[in-house]
Design a protein around this motif. Structure first.
Motif, PDB file in Angstrom:
ATOM      1  N   UNK A  17       0.785  -1.093  -0.078  1.00  0.00           N
ATOM      2  CA  UNK A  17       0.133   0.030   0.189  1.00  0.00           C
ATOM      3  C   UNK A  17       0.821   1.268   0.020  1.00  0.00           C
ATOM      4  N   UNK A  18       0.404   2.262  -0.535  1.00  0.00           N
ATOM      5  CA  UNK A  18       1.034   3.646  -0.798  1.00  0.00           C
ATOM      6  C   UNK A  18       0.094   4.713  -0.623  1.00  0.00           C
ATOM      7  N   UNK A  19       0.477   5.916  -0.233  1.00  0.00           N
ATOM      8  CA  UNK A  19      -0.489   7.018  -0.145  1.00  0.00           C
ATOM      9  C   UNK A  19      -1.033   7.094  -1.565  1.00  0.00           C
ATOM     10  N   UNK A  20      -2.292   7.072  -1.439  1.00  0.00           N
ATOM     11  CA  UNK A  20      -2.975   7.200  -2.835  1.00  0.00           C
ATOM     12  C   UNK A  20      -2.601   8.653  -3.514  1.00  0.00           C
ATOM     13  N   UNK A  21      -2.744   8.777  -4.875  1.00  0.00           N
ATOM     14  CA  UNK A  21      -2.569   9.772  -5.770  1.00  0.00           C
ATOM     15  C   UNK A  21      -3.771   9.914  -6.726  1.00  0.00           C
ATOM     16  N   UNK A  22      -4.260  11.218  -7.142  1.00  0.00           N
ATOM     17  CA  UNK A  22      -5.031  11.426  -7.776  1.00  0.00           C
ATOM     18  C   UNK A  22      -4.655  11.237  -9.273  1.00  0.00           C
ATOM     19  N   UNK A  23      -5.637  10.832 -10.167  1.00  0.00           N
ATOM     20  CA  UNK A  23      -5.030  10.375 -11.806  1.00  0.00           C
ATOM     21  C   UNK A  23      -4.516  11.796 -12.432  1.00  0.00           C
ATOM     22  N   UNK A  24      -3.700  11.303 -13.392  1.00  0.00           N
ATOM     23  CA  UNK A  24      -3.127  12.476 -14.158  1.00  0.00           C
ATOM     24  C   UNK A  24      -4.079  13.462 -14.433  1.00  0.00           C
ATOM     25  N   UNK A  25      -3.820  14.712 -14.345  1.00  0.00           N
ATOM     26  CA  UNK A  25      -4.795  15.810 -14.958  1.00  0.00           C
ATOM     27  C   UNK A  25      -5.641  16.238 -13.891  1.00  0.00           C
ATOM     28  N   UNK A  26      -5.927  15.473 -12.733  1.00  0.00           N
ATOM     29  CA  UNK A  26      -7.021  16.068 -11.510  1.00  0.00           C
ATOM     30  C   UNK A  26      -5.983  16.396 -10.701  1.00  0.00           C
ATOM     31  N   UNK A  27      -6.616  17.704 -10.262  1.00  0.00           N
ATOM     32  CA  UNK A  27      -5.773  18.763  -9.182  1.00  0.00           C
ATOM     33  C   UNK A  27      -6.522  18.488  -8.019  1.00  0.00           C
ATOM     34  N   UNK A  28      -6.041  18.587  -6.849  1.00  0.00           N
ATOM     35  CA  UNK A  28      -6.530  18.687  -5.602  1.00  0.00           C
ATOM     36  C   UNK A  28      -6.214  19.884  -5.128  1.00  0.00           C
ATOM     37  N   UNK A  29      -7.257  20.947  -5.113  1.00  0.00           N
ATOM     38  CA  UNK A  29      -7.023  22.253  -4.894  1.00  0.00           C
ATOM     39  C   UNK A  29      -7.176  22.652  -3.224  1.00  0.00           C
ATOM     40  N   UNK A  30      -6.527  23.138  -2.443  1.00  0.00           N
ATOM     41  CA  UNK A  30      -6.691  23.578  -1.196  1.00  0.00           C
ATOM     42  C   UNK A  30      -6.880  25.227  -1.233  1.00  0.00           C
ATOM     43  N   UNK A  31      -7.990  25.328  -0.973  1.00  0.00           N
ATOM     44  CA  UNK A  31      -8.362  27.036  -1.219  1.00  0.00           C
ATOM     45  C   UNK A  31      -8.857  27.494   0.391  1.00  0.00           C
ATOM     46  N   UNK A  32      -8.118  28.786   0.592  1.00  0.00           N
ATOM     47  CA  UNK A  32      -8.374  29.309   1.816  1.00  0.00           C
ATOM     48  C   UNK A  32      -9.842  30.109   1.634  1.00  0.00           C
TER      49      UNK A  32
END
Length: 142
Positions: A17-32
């Motif tokens: 097992x590894x830390x999961x990642x998002x597929x290519x081209x999908x961004x994980x936006x953290x927005x204040x």
């Protein structure tokens, strides 16, 4: 629209097992929130959290990113006691998002260290789609 966890893919060649990642081209936006998608409302004035107006360009752009399949997570210095007023406000104004993290450290001047790729963009008064630009960054010494 997929749920955030449906995007995650665990990747390790040996089957562990590894830390999961998002597929290519999908961004994980953290927005204040405060000062980024609405007025800069300090925790010491929570009554303003319910009445402030969203920045129209932020609402439009973030919802476009959500609709395009990106993951939207609001990451705010507001505390857990402000969660309900924040969720009501986001819903009232039509923000689409996957998650809301409370308790971001206050004080700014962030330097995020992570084992995953981290990109940061400082909000300076206009919320638009992002463009690529070469800049100088701080990195660990090799």
């Amino acid at each position: 629209m997929k749920e955030k966890n449906e995007y995650l893919e665990a990747k390790n060649d040996d089957g562990s097992l590894a830390s999961p990642v998002l597929p290519e081209g999908v961004k994980n936006y953290l927005i204040d929130i405060d000062g980024t998608i609405t007025d800069d409302v300090p925790n010491e004035e929570p009554e303003r959290m319910a009445t402030c107006a969203p920045f129209p360009d932020a609402l439009k752009t973030l919802n476009e990113w959500f609709d395009a399949g990106h993951v939207i997570c609001f990451f705010t210095s507001r505390t857990e006691e402000h969660r309900e007023v924040t969720e009501v406000w986001l819903k009232k104004h039509g923000f689409k998002y996957h998650s809301l993290l409370m308790g971001k450290p206050r004080g700014g001047n962030y330097h995020w260290i992570d084992n995953h790729m981290v990109r940061a963009t400082r909000y300076k008064g206009k919320f638009t789609h992002l463009v690529e630009q070469e800049v100088t960054i701080e990195v660990f010494k090799k």
